[in-house]
Design a protein around this motif. Structure first.
Motif, PDB file in Angstrom:
ATOM      1  N   ASP A  23      -5.552   4.505   2.731  1.00 21.72           N
ATOM      2  CA  ASP A  23      -4.700   3.366   3.101  1.00 21.72           C
ATOM      3  C   ASP A  23      -3.575   3.809   4.030  1.00 21.72           C
ATOM      4  O   ASP A  23      -3.301   3.166   5.052  1.00 21.72           O
ATOM      5  CB  ASP A  23      -4.094   2.704   1.866  1.00 21.72           C
ATOM      6  CG  ASP A  23      -5.097   1.941   1.036  1.00 21.72           C
ATOM      7  OD1 ASP A  23      -6.185   1.604   1.543  1.00 21.72           O
ATOM      8  OD2 ASP A  23      -4.782   1.675  -0.146  1.00 21.72           O
ATOM      9  N   VAL A  24      -2.922   4.893   3.686  1.00 16.18           N
ATOM     10  CA  VAL A  24      -1.786   5.371   4.484  1.00 16.18           C
ATOM     11  C   VAL A  24      -2.248   5.806   5.870  1.00 16.18           C
ATOM     12  O   VAL A  24      -1.595   5.491   6.875  1.00 16.18           O
ATOM     13  CB  VAL A  24      -1.051   6.515   3.749  1.00 16.18           C
ATOM     14  CG1 VAL A  24      -0.042   7.201   4.663  1.00 16.18           C
ATOM     15  CG2 VAL A  24      -0.371   5.982   2.496  1.00 16.18           C
ATOM     16  N   GLN A  28       0.824  -1.207   0.000  1.00 17.85           N
ATOM     17  CA  GLN A  28       0.000   0.000   0.000  1.00 17.85           C
ATOM     18  C   GLN A  28       0.860   1.260   0.000  1.00 17.85           C
ATOM     19  O   GLN A  28       0.551   2.231  -0.701  1.00 17.85           O
ATOM     20  CB  GLN A  28      -0.945   0.002   1.205  1.00 17.85           C
ATOM     21  CG  GLN A  28      -2.052  -1.015   1.096  1.00 17.85           C
ATOM     22  CD  GLN A  28      -2.871  -1.132   2.363  1.00 17.85           C
ATOM     23  OE1 GLN A  28      -2.357  -0.982   3.484  1.00 17.85           O
ATOM     24  NE2 GLN A  28      -4.152  -1.413   2.200  1.00 17.85           N
ATOM     25  N   ALA A  37       1.070   4.050  -2.887  1.00 14.53           N
ATOM     26  CA  ALA A  37       0.831   5.461  -2.589  1.00 14.53           C
ATOM     27  C   ALA A  37       1.932   6.343  -3.176  1.00 14.53           C
ATOM     28  O   ALA A  37       1.660   7.432  -3.696  1.00 14.53           O
ATOM     29  CB  ALA A  37       0.715   5.671  -1.083  1.00 14.53           C
ATOM     30  N   GLN A  38       3.176   5.867  -3.111  1.00 16.08           N
ATOM     31  CA  GLN A  38       4.271   6.625  -3.710  1.00 16.08           C
ATOM     32  C   GLN A  38       4.088   6.746  -5.220  1.00 16.08           C
ATOM     33  O   GLN A  38       4.314   7.805  -5.804  1.00 16.08           O
ATOM     34  CB  GLN A  38       5.615   5.981  -3.389  1.00 16.08           C
ATOM     35  CG  GLN A  38       6.019   6.151  -1.950  1.00 16.08           C
ATOM     36  CD  GLN A  38       7.323   5.449  -1.624  1.00 16.08           C
ATOM     37  OE1 GLN A  38       7.608   4.371  -2.148  1.00 16.08           O
ATOM     38  NE2 GLN A  38       8.117   6.054  -0.754  1.00 16.08           N
ATOM     39  N   SER A  76      -5.412   6.172  -1.847  1.00 13.44           N
ATOM     40  CA  SER A  76      -4.095   5.892  -1.262  1.00 13.44           C
ATOM     41  C   SER A  76      -3.937   6.571   0.091  1.00 13.44           C
ATOM     42  O   SER A  76      -3.363   5.996   1.017  1.00 13.44           O
ATOM     43  CB  SER A  76      -2.984   6.344  -2.202  1.00 13.44           C
ATOM     44  OG  SER A  76      -2.910   5.484  -3.300  1.00 13.44           O
ATOM     45  N   LEU A  77      -4.450   7.780   0.206  1.00 16.20           N
ATOM     46  CA  LEU A  77      -4.370   8.482   1.487  1.00 16.20           C
ATOM     47  C   LEU A  77      -5.138   7.728   2.562  1.00 16.20           C
ATOM     48  O   LEU A  77      -4.667   7.614   3.703  1.00 16.20           O
ATOM     49  CB  LEU A  77      -4.900   9.907   1.351  1.00 16.20           C
ATOM     50  CG  LEU A  77      -4.886  10.759   2.612  1.00 16.20           C
ATOM     51  CD1 LEU A  77      -3.485  10.882   3.187  1.00 16.20           C
ATOM     52  CD2 LEU A  77      -5.484  12.130   2.323  1.00 16.20           C
ATOM     53  N   VAL A 100      -5.471   9.410  -5.410  1.00 13.94           N
ATOM     54  CA  VAL A 100      -4.781   9.990  -4.257  1.00 13.94           C
ATOM     55  C   VAL A 100      -5.622   9.801  -2.991  1.00 13.94           C
ATOM     56  O   VAL A 100      -5.089   9.431  -1.938  1.00 13.94           O
ATOM     57  CB  VAL A 100      -4.467  11.486  -4.488  1.00 13.94           C
ATOM     58  CG1 VAL A 100      -4.039  12.175  -3.204  1.00 13.94           C
ATOM     59  CG2 VAL A 100      -3.395  11.643  -5.562  1.00 13.94           C
TER      60      VAL A 100
END
Length: 92
Positions: free
Chosen positions: A79-80, A41, A45-46, A76-77, A73
């Protein structure tokens, strides 16, 4: 420390959309699998961030390209932030 304080938020949800937690061996099979999912993940995200920068740097990018980049984005945010929430409990 009681079991609640030792629970680890896992990087996936149940079939019902509820959070999943690990109680038990922090070095076991489930924890190791969760670590790999989180690594994937973060790498994703990167990549999404790099793609978003490319879209933003493209003057000809239209509304659809911007919307698609933003959707990636946001996913991914989420997930982070879930990883941070899980790890934050470990650091306290």
């Amino acid at each position: 420390m009681d079991d609640y304080e030792q629970m680890r938020l896992l990087p996936w949800v149940s079939d019902m959309g509820k959070p999943c937690y690990l109680v038990g061996d922090p070095d076991g099979v489930v924890a190791t699998f969760a670590d790999r999912v989180e690594e994937h993940q973060l790498a994703a995200a990167q990549a999404v961030l790099a793609e978003a920068h490319a879209v933003l740097d493209e003057p000809a990018a239209g509304a659809l390209a911007l919307r698609l980049a933003l959707k990636k984005v946001v996913a991914s945010l989420a997930d982070v932030l879930r990883i941070v929430e899980s790890r934050w409990k470990e650091l306290r």
